[in-house]
Design an enzyme around this catalytic site. Structure first.
Site, PDB file in Angstrom:
ATOM      1  CG  HIS A  84      -2.027  -0.947   1.182  1.00 21.44           C
ATOM      2  ND1 HIS A  84      -3.330  -0.617   1.461  1.00 21.44           N
ATOM      3  CD2 HIS A  84      -2.060  -2.268   0.862  1.00 21.44           C
ATOM      4  CE1 HIS A  84      -4.116  -1.670   1.328  1.00 21.44           C
ATOM      5  NE2 HIS A  84      -3.360  -2.702   0.979  1.00 21.44           N
ATOM      6  NE  ARG A  85      -1.504   7.107  -0.401  1.00 26.57           N
ATOM      7  CZ  ARG A  85      -2.691   6.548  -0.683  1.00 26.57           C
ATOM      8  NH1 ARG A  85      -2.904   5.970  -1.853  1.00 26.57           N
ATOM      9  NH2 ARG A  85      -3.668   6.564   0.213  1.00 26.57           N
TER      10      ARG A  85
END
Length: 219
Positions: A84-85
């Site tokens: 994920h970011r």
């Protein structure tokens, strides 16, 4: 002429639980060496589908596995798009749910951290139910204990285990490790490999060291 197992066979023996996985993996970003097998009593040929997770070749990372590796049942390789970011205040992947969320966020894959290729050397043994995280490099001759989570690089001819996987011990002394890395038995021609199998399976490591030392000198 010796009868030598064919690296291009899917099932190299009558048990049909061990699969030479280079013959069943199709993804363009996965490379697997000769004689590397995945062992699974239920679906050994489903390695790419079941054991390489979140693999989107367009992301650009690769899974590279050397020759003569033994990968036990349940091992999972997590590829980069599983991330994920983490550069912003939220890790939530709004973009993938479409609509106004997609319109107001950058493309999902462009936001993910890039860990690089995941690389296993040659003659690596991965125990059951291990998880190999993105971008990890595992050296030649290493052993990873069952149920381990590998989050960082593992040097050649060491034993690691745990969650996260930590150093347990060196397999051999420094000299023998160096000789093995020079000898690179996994690159021998098939007939020559047959000749050195007794040496490779000999528990008398001092004898092994002497003979490999002599072979390396004559290369």
């Amino acid at each position: 002429m010796h009868q030598i197992p064919d690296p291009n066979q899917v099932f190299p023996n009558e048990y049909k639980t061990s699969c030479f996985i280079k013959n069943v993996v199709k993804a363009p970003n996965i490379s697997i060496g000769d004689y590397t097998y995945y062992d699974d009593s239920e679906d050994p040929t489903g390695f790419e589908r079941n054991n390489v997770l979140f693999n989107y070749p367009e992301f650009g990372d690769h899974l590279i596995i050397g020759k003569f590796c033994a990968i036990a049942s349940g091992t999972k390789f997590i590829m980069g798009p599983a991330n994920h970011r983490i550069s912003s205040v939220t890790t939530y992947p709004f973009h993938v749910f479409g609509g106004a969320w997609q319109e107001n966020t950058p493309p999902h894959l462009d936001q993910l951290p890039r860990k690089g290729d995941t690389v296993l050397g040659n003659d690596v043994w991965i125990g059951r139910e291990c998880v190999i995280m993105p971008g990890v490099r595992i050296g030649d001759g290493a052993i990873v204990a069952a149920c381990s989570v590998v989050v960082r690089d593992i040097p050649p001819y060491t034993v690691f285990g745990g969650n996260p996987a930590k150093f347990i011990k060196n397999r051999f002394d420094e000299e023998l490790t160096g000789l093995l890395l020079q000898f690179r038995w996994w690159d021998l021609e098939p007939e020559e490999l047959v000749e050195v199998l007794p040496l490779l399976c000999d528990p008398d490591l001092e004898k092994v060291k002497r003979e490999i030392r002599a072979r390396v000198r004559t290369k």
